[in-house]
Design an enzyme around this catalytic site. Structure first.
Site, PDB file in Angstrom:
ATOM      1  N   ARG A 144     -52.312 170.942  89.476  1.00  0.00           N
ATOM      2  CA  ARG A 144     -51.685 171.104  90.784  1.00  0.00           C
ATOM      3  C   ARG A 144     -51.836 172.531  91.283  1.00  0.00           C
ATOM      4  NH1 ARG A 144     -46.796 169.300  93.840  1.00  0.00           N
ATOM      5  NH2 ARG A 144     -47.149 170.352  95.816  1.00  0.00           N
ATOM      6  N   ASP A 159     -47.401 165.308  91.837  1.00  0.00           N
ATOM      7  CA  ASP A 159     -46.259 165.932  92.498  1.00  0.00           C
ATOM      8  C   ASP A 159     -45.011 165.366  91.834  1.00  0.00           C
ATOM      9  OD1 ASP A 159     -44.764 167.385  94.390  1.00  0.00           O
ATOM     10  OD2 ASP A 159     -44.670 165.675  95.747  1.00  0.00           O
ATOM     11  N   ASP A 203     -40.753 165.688  91.802  1.00  0.00           N
ATOM     12  CA  ASP A 203     -39.597 166.200  92.517  1.00  0.00           C
ATOM     13  C   ASP A 203     -38.313 165.689  91.888  1.00  0.00           C
ATOM     14  OD1 ASP A 203     -40.876 167.591  94.729  1.00  0.00           O
ATOM     15  OD2 ASP A 203     -41.451 165.612  95.477  1.00  0.00           O
ATOM     16  N   ARG A 225     -52.737 166.123  96.084  1.00  0.00           N
ATOM     17  CA  ARG A 225     -52.410 166.590  94.737  1.00  0.00           C
ATOM     18  C   ARG A 225     -52.595 165.489  93.705  1.00  0.00           C
ATOM     19  NH1 ARG A 225     -47.695 168.071  98.099  1.00  0.00           N
ATOM     20  NH2 ARG A 225     -47.543 166.131  99.124  1.00  0.00           N
TER      21      ARG A 225
END
Length: 163
Positions: free
Chosen positions: A86, A98, A100, A95
């Site tokens: 990344r 990812d 989160d 990407r």
């Protein structure tokens, strides 16, 4: 710091390379975060990019049980992202991975590098619907039942990946 076990939810997404393989490998990699174990995993979802470039994404959500602080967990997730190559050449760049923090227990966090609940959680089908698959009655801290946001994301293209 001795942190009691916190149930957190991590969103995963990939739109570069072997997107299904990337998400599956990242799910597996989450199991190796220190002081953390994984719980349930959502289905994989194919979603259109929102406010970003590139191919469709494969997204999922994983429930984790952790003794890490939210900031420590974020650092671990950033390590995993970097293992997938990344980079951040520009905002919302395509990407390979990812990750989160969508929710961290019932906490609300507003720091320079971390906002929880994730600020776009209730606006993005690719995060909200997999989360609701894992816990249909989940409450978004400070915002109420997750179910009440389904209508607002209903126009976004999302479908379960058929494997």
């Amino acid at each position: 710091m001795n942190v009691p076990t916190v149930i957190a939810y991590v969103g995963l997404g990939s739109n570069m390379g072997d997107v299904i393989g990337n998400v599956r490998r990242a799910m597996s990699r989450l199991r190796r975060i220190p002081q953390t174990s994984t719980g349930r995993q959502s289905s994989l979802y194919l979603t259109a990019p929102i406010d970003s470039l590139g191919s469709d994404y494969v997204n999922a959500v994983v429930q984790i049980h952790t003794h890490l602080t939210a900031e420590e967990l974020l650092k671990e997730l950033m390590v995993i992202e970097s293992e997938f190559g990344r980079t951040r050449p520009f905002h919302n760049a395509p990407r390979a991975m990812d990750l989160d923090i969508l929710l961290y227990g019932k906490q609300r966090i507003e720091a320079d590098d971390l906002v929880v609940p994730h600020p776009k959680l209730t606006e993005r089908a690719f995060a909200l619907l997999p989360l609701l698959e894992l816990d249909p009655l989940i409450d978004i801290p400070g915002q109420g039942p997750g179910q009440k946001f389904i209508k607002s994301v209903s126009g976004q293209r999302i479908s379960k990946v058929k494997i």
